[in-house]
Design a protein around this motif. Structure first.
Motif, PDB file in Angstrom:
ATOM      1  N   ARG A   1     -19.096 -36.616   7.964  1.00 14.46           N
ATOM      2  CA  ARG A   1     -20.049 -35.329   9.100  1.00 14.46           C
ATOM      3  C   ARG A   1     -18.575 -34.213   9.364  1.00 14.46           C
ATOM      4  NH1 ARG A   1     -18.121 -39.044  12.367  1.00 14.46           N
ATOM      5  NH2 ARG A   1     -16.962 -38.779  14.303  1.00 14.46           N
ATOM      6  N   ASP A   2     -19.219 -32.587   9.489  1.00 11.43           N
ATOM      7  CA  ASP A   2     -18.553 -31.793   8.753  1.00 11.43           C
ATOM      8  C   ASP A   2     -17.017 -31.517  10.565  1.00 11.43           C
ATOM      9  OD1 ASP A   2     -17.856 -29.063   9.579  1.00 11.43           O
ATOM     10  OD2 ASP A   2     -19.099 -27.914   9.503  1.00 11.43           O
ATOM     11  N   LEU A   3     -16.745 -30.606  11.221  1.00  8.72           N
ATOM     12  CA  LEU A   3     -15.707 -30.403  12.394  1.00  8.72           C
ATOM     13  C   LEU A   3     -16.329 -30.582  12.975  1.00  8.72           C
ATOM     14  CD1 LEU A   3     -12.542 -30.214  13.394  1.00  8.72           C
ATOM     15  CD2 LEU A   3     -12.858 -28.153  12.759  1.00  8.72           C
ATOM     16  N   ASP A   4     -16.257 -31.789  14.663  1.00 12.10           N
ATOM     17  CA  ASP A   4     -17.510 -30.967  15.584  1.00 12.10           C
ATOM     18  C   ASP A   4     -16.523 -29.393  16.289  1.00 12.10           C
ATOM     19  OD1 ASP A   4     -18.153 -30.672  17.738  1.00 12.10           O
ATOM     20  OD2 ASP A   4     -17.960 -32.920  18.509  1.00 12.10           O
ATOM     21  N   VAL A   5     -17.266 -28.390  16.767  1.00  9.91           N
ATOM     22  CA  VAL A   5     -17.035 -26.891  17.173  1.00  9.91           C
ATOM     23  C   VAL A   5     -17.214 -26.918  18.301  1.00  9.91           C
ATOM     24  CG1 VAL A   5     -15.482 -26.266  14.807  1.00  9.91           C
ATOM     25  CG2 VAL A   5     -18.529 -25.712  15.819  1.00  9.91           C
ATOM     26  N   GLY A   6     -17.557 -27.993  19.418  1.00 10.79           N
ATOM     27  CA  GLY A   6     -18.380 -28.199  20.143  1.00 10.79           C
ATOM     28  C   GLY A   6     -18.931 -26.892  20.410  1.00 10.79           C
TER      29      GLY A   6
ATOM     30  N   PRO B   1      -2.691 -28.421  15.367  1.00 14.02           N
ATOM     31  CA  PRO B   1      -3.705 -28.911  14.941  1.00 14.02           C
ATOM     32  C   PRO B   1      -3.749 -30.015  15.650  1.00 14.02           C
ATOM     33  CG  PRO B   1      -2.165 -28.712  13.147  1.00 14.02           C
ATOM     34  CD  PRO B   1      -1.786 -28.409  14.805  1.00 14.02           C
ATOM     35  N   LEU B   2      -3.608 -30.132  16.769  1.00 17.29           N
ATOM     36  CA  LEU B   2      -4.266 -30.426  17.878  1.00 17.29           C
ATOM     37  C   LEU B   2      -5.268 -30.047  18.807  1.00 17.29           C
ATOM     38  CD1 LEU B   2      -0.737 -33.258  18.763  1.00 17.29           C
ATOM     39  CD2 LEU B   2      -2.263 -33.537  16.969  1.00 17.29           C
TER      40      LEU B   2
ATOM     41  N   SER C   1      -6.648 -32.270  13.346  1.00 15.67           N
ATOM     42  CA  SER C   1      -6.065 -33.416  13.657  1.00 15.67           C
ATOM     43  C   SER C   1      -7.009 -35.300  13.204  1.00 15.67           C
ATOM     44  CB  SER C   1      -4.532 -33.888  14.548  1.00 15.67           C
ATOM     45  OG  SER C   1      -4.354 -35.438  14.851  1.00 15.67           O
ATOM     46  N   ALA C   2      -7.509 -35.040  14.403  1.00 12.18           N
ATOM     47  CA  ALA C   2      -9.251 -36.423  14.127  1.00 12.18           C
ATOM     48  C   ALA C   2      -9.823 -36.120  13.050  1.00 12.18           C
ATOM     49  CB  ALA C   2      -9.511 -35.695  15.760  1.00 12.18           C
ATOM     50  N   LEU C   3     -10.464 -34.642  12.439  1.00 11.90           N
ATOM     51  CA  LEU C   3     -10.725 -35.079  11.645  1.00 11.90           C
ATOM     52  C   LEU C   3     -10.466 -35.324  10.482  1.00 11.90           C
ATOM     53  CD1 LEU C   3     -13.407 -33.610  10.340  1.00 11.90           C
ATOM     54  CD2 LEU C   3     -11.804 -31.480   9.541  1.00 11.90           C
ATOM     55  N   THR C   4      -8.940 -34.986  10.389  1.00 12.10           N
ATOM     56  CA  THR C   4      -8.081 -35.442   8.776  1.00 12.10           C
ATOM     57  C   THR C   4      -7.761 -36.697   9.035  1.00 12.10           C
ATOM     58  OG1 THR C   4      -7.252 -33.755   9.118  1.00 12.10           O
ATOM     59  CG2 THR C   4      -5.910 -34.957   7.637  1.00 12.10           C
ATOM     60  N   ALA C   5      -7.868 -37.581  10.181  1.00 10.70           N
ATOM     61  CA  ALA C   5      -7.676 -38.713  10.314  1.00 10.70           C
ATOM     62  C   ALA C   5      -8.821 -39.905  10.217  1.00 10.70           C
ATOM     63  CB  ALA C   5      -7.158 -39.320  11.661  1.00 10.70           C
ATOM     64  N   ARG C   6     -10.533 -39.684  10.950  1.00 11.23           N
ATOM     65  CA  ARG C   6     -11.776 -39.772  10.613  1.00 11.23           C
ATOM     66  C   ARG C   6     -11.810 -39.781   9.008  1.00 11.23           C
ATOM     67  NH1 ARG C   6     -15.396 -37.389  10.007  1.00 11.23           N
ATOM     68  NH2 ARG C   6     -15.363 -34.925  11.671  1.00 11.23           N
TER      69      ARG C   6
ATOM     70  N   VAL D   1     -20.174 -32.943   0.605  1.00 12.25           N
ATOM     71  CA  VAL D   1     -19.871 -32.907   1.999  1.00 12.25           C
ATOM     72  C   VAL D   1     -19.612 -30.932   2.374  1.00 12.25           C
ATOM     73  CG1 VAL D   1     -19.030 -35.068   2.127  1.00 12.25           C
ATOM     74  CG2 VAL D   1     -17.259 -33.175   1.493  1.00 12.25           C
ATOM     75  N   GLU D   2     -19.717 -31.362   3.794  1.00 17.09           N
ATOM     76  CA  GLU D   2     -18.964 -28.962   4.511  1.00 17.09           C
ATOM     77  C   GLU D   2     -17.939 -29.805   3.860  1.00 17.09           C
ATOM     78  OE1 GLU D   2     -20.417 -27.084   5.730  1.00 17.09           O
ATOM     79  OE2 GLU D   2     -22.488 -28.864   5.702  1.00 17.09           O
ATOM     80  N   PRO D   3     -16.809 -28.068   3.898  1.00 15.19           N
ATOM     81  CA  PRO D   3     -15.737 -27.664   3.411  1.00 15.19           C
ATOM     82  C   PRO D   3     -14.402 -28.203   4.207  1.00 15.19           C
ATOM     83  CG  PRO D   3     -17.372 -25.460   3.221  1.00 15.19           C
ATOM     84  CD  PRO D   3     -18.082 -27.168   3.960  1.00 15.19           C
ATOM     85  N   ALA D   4     -14.767 -28.343   5.610  1.00 10.58           N
ATOM     86  CA  ALA D   4     -13.622 -29.337   6.160  1.00 10.58           C
ATOM     87  C   ALA D   4     -13.615 -30.574   5.664  1.00 10.58           C
ATOM     88  CB  ALA D   4     -14.447 -28.914   7.858  1.00 10.58           C
ATOM     89  N   VAL D   5     -14.650 -30.787   5.130  1.00 10.18           N
ATOM     90  CA  VAL D   5     -14.146 -32.191   4.856  1.00 10.18           C
ATOM     91  C   VAL D   5     -13.421 -32.466   3.839  1.00 10.18           C
ATOM     92  CG1 VAL D   5     -15.290 -34.481   4.230  1.00 10.18           C
ATOM     93  CG2 VAL D   5     -16.062 -33.191   6.219  1.00 10.18           C
ATOM     94  N   VAL D   6     -13.135 -31.696   3.128  1.00  8.06           N
ATOM     95  CA  VAL D   6     -13.270 -31.733   1.477  1.00  8.06           C
ATOM     96  C   VAL D   6     -11.630 -31.343   1.567  1.00  8.06           C
ATOM     97  CG1 VAL D   6     -12.697 -30.402  -0.663  1.00  8.06           C
ATOM     98  CG2 VAL D   6     -14.535 -30.827  -0.325  1.00  8.06           C
ATOM     99  N   ARG D   7     -11.473 -30.213   2.890  1.00 11.19           N
ATOM    100  CA  ARG D   7      -9.998 -29.890   2.963  1.00 11.19           C
ATOM    101  C   ARG D   7      -9.048 -31.016   3.479  1.00 11.19           C
ATOM    102  NH1 ARG D   7     -12.492 -24.810   6.190  1.00 11.19           N
ATOM    103  NH2 ARG D   7     -12.454 -23.650   4.786  1.00 11.19           N
TER     104      ARG D   7
END
Length: 195
Positions: A74-79, A104-105, A115-120, A139-145
């Motif tokens: 899933r994409d980065l959760d931007v709340g 990144p934190l 950081s959490a996105l990259t770890a996931r 997948v969304e671009p943030a996931v590719v990155r």
């Protein structure tokens, strides 16, 4: 074991054109047409996945894929920024945006940190490296990155310096701890051969 993980960024929608934090919008007519035209350019895989967003689902469908939804992709959760434009958030919360882009934190939006996105995503990538074969995921671009940052062991701040255009293929070949990267190959009929 060696695995080939092929990540396809989804087609264009209004959220990307504005730029807007994903608001669940469908592909626009140009994005849908381009995804359908690219269907024949995809490399074959043994397993097809997709992120849960509307844009990923519609892109996978337009590409003719019977792709299984993968929650870890899933994409980065931007709340609370979800659905807002970057200009709007930058005007209303300039300090929060600056912190988010530099740390990144940070989670000034109340969502997920880089950081959490990259770890996931890295956890998913490392788990998949136990398989052999080919995986193709929309997948969304943030996931590719995040996958590229994790696979190559790049500093987290490089996340923002990686561009992932719509309907491009990024391939990671290798296994956990040793990956090779092929970036941003456009999907069009002439790009069908990726080996």
């Amino acid at each position: 074991m060696t695995v080939r993980v092929m990540l396809v960024s989804p087609a264009m929608n209004m959220a990307l054109r504005q730029p807007r934090f994903d608001d669940g919008a469908s592909l626009d007519h140009v994005g849908l047409r381009q995804a359908r035209a690219a269907a024949g350019a995809l490399p074959e895989a043994g397993r097809y996945l997709r992120g849960p967003s509307t844009r990923c689902r519609e892109t996978a469908d337009a590409l003719g894929l019977d792709a299984e939804q993968a929650g870890d992709l899933r994409d980065l959760d931007v709340g609370r920024w979800h659905g807002r434009t970057l200009d709007d958030v930058s005007t209303a919360e300039p300090r929060a945006v600056a912190t988010w882009l530099s740390d990144p934190l940070a989670t000034p939006h109340g969502g997920e940190s880089l950081s959490a996105l990259t770890a996931r995503v890295g956890g998913w990538l490392d788990a998949g490296s136990d398989e052999s074969g080919r995986i193709l995921a929309v997948v969304e671009p943030a996931v590719v990155r995040a996958a590229a940052v994790h696979a190559l062991g790049l500093p987290l701040h490089t996340f923002w310096r990686l561009d992932v255009p719509p309907l491009t293929l990024t391939t990671l070949t290798g296994r956990s701890g040793r990956w090779n990267l092929r970036c941003g190959q456009p999907l069009h009929p002439a790009a069908g051969s990726t080996d």
